[in-house]
Enzyme design. Sequence first.
Site, PDB file in Angstrom:
ATOM      1  N   LYS A  61       0.849  -1.185   0.000  1.00 18.88           N
ATOM      2  CA  LYS A  61       0.000   0.000   0.000  1.00 18.88           C
ATOM      3  C   LYS A  61       0.893   1.246   0.000  1.00 18.88           C
ATOM      4  O   LYS A  61       1.802   1.361   0.832  1.00 18.88           O
ATOM      5  CB  LYS A  61      -0.884   0.018   1.236  1.00 18.88           C
ATOM      6  CG  LYS A  61      -1.891  -1.119   1.312  1.00 18.88           C
ATOM      7  CD  LYS A  61      -3.154  -0.776   0.568  1.00 18.88           C
ATOM      8  CE  LYS A  61      -4.244  -1.795   0.826  1.00 18.88           C
ATOM      9  NZ  LYS A  61      -5.519  -1.430   0.166  1.00 18.88           N
ATOM     10  N   LYS A 103     -13.880  -7.493  -5.754  1.00 15.99           N
ATOM     11  CA  LYS A 103     -14.267  -7.746  -4.370  1.00 15.99           C
ATOM     12  C   LYS A 103     -15.776  -7.945  -4.345  1.00 15.99           C
ATOM     13  O   LYS A 103     -16.526  -6.978  -4.539  1.00 15.99           O
ATOM     14  CB  LYS A 103     -13.865  -6.557  -3.488  1.00 15.99           C
ATOM     15  CG  LYS A 103     -12.374  -6.267  -3.509  1.00 15.99           C
ATOM     16  CD  LYS A 103     -12.036  -4.983  -2.772  1.00 15.99           C
ATOM     17  CE  LYS A 103     -10.547  -4.711  -2.811  1.00 15.99           C
ATOM     18  NZ  LYS A 103     -10.182  -3.421  -2.181  1.00 15.99           N
TER      19      LYS A 103
END
Length: 358
Positions: free
Chosen positions: A156, A264
């Site tokens: 990230k 997702k």
Amino acid sequence: MPLQISITPRILHFKEPAHTSRGVYHEHPIWLLHVSDPQRPGYRGTGECAPLPDLSADYSPDYEERLCRVCKRVEQSGCLDTEALRPLPSMLFGLETALRRAEAAAEGRQAIYDTPFARAAVGVPTNGLVWMGTSSEMRQRLHDKLAAGYRCIKIKIGAIDFDDELALIKAARRDNKNAYLSVRVDANGAFSPDSVMEYLRRLAPYDLHSIEQPIRAGQRETLAQLCRESPIPIALDEELIGIFRADDKARLLDEVRPAYIVLKPTLHGGLCGCEEWIRLAEERGVGWWVTSALESNVGLSAIAHWTAHLLHQRGLFQHAMRHRILPQGLGTGALFTDNIPVPALQMRGDELWWCDNA
């Protein structure tokens, strides 16, 4: 069909703050759906609705009231109207998986799909996720993932000093003991349209597999230009949220032409909505992988079995084809202090395995 659906709200607590594109989460409210049918012995299944505040298209302060109404309609009709539930992806995912688990239980099976993964014959390759944090925290997390043997690392970025993030990526290249390490980065929309190309150029020398969502969602023209000009393949994630109709999905893929999409089910249309994204992406030569979205073990287990089903459908579990499996964004639910115990996911190296005898 006299379906009965009960709802159990829960609040899960993160071991460490979870950073997303819309803020930092310390706890996560979820709703467990319990489906049964008195006329069918053994027909019982649990699904999970886990919307993320400020990120999920269907989250609202009255989420539980709306969920109760949706479940009541399913009870009365005895079936799941996936078309009507397109705008409610987290609810759709919870109902889809609860019903699939109930069907499997009525047939005497634990797993919702019959695959080599469900028979504990193969594992699903995963990426090792390095969460946002301080520079030292992220370096330790990277060290732990490399030591565990991950061949694909996802870092990230966009939350700390960019030079520190570059140093972390450089360390991943320098410190890994694998013959080849694939590195993904996820910017969570951190870069502005005016500066993003400079960041991409500075990242380019590190031979990255891809960068997820370099700019915030909703800037389609700029994103399309980035996908044409970026020195790093671009993957879309948040950009897919709130797009539910097949023609709108196709239009996005045709206009932006990303290298990958990251799916997702909780955010992107449940299982059926994500399967539609995959079909449209494959028709256009766009790659894809599946990622969980901070679900508990209940949702994570369902996503893992569904992902294995997708890979099995494409023949990718065959020995000669396994090198074609892109590492998925799955794990074992280790983010929470009070996760729901569900047999039987475990990591072996960088692969997620289902232990059907656990």
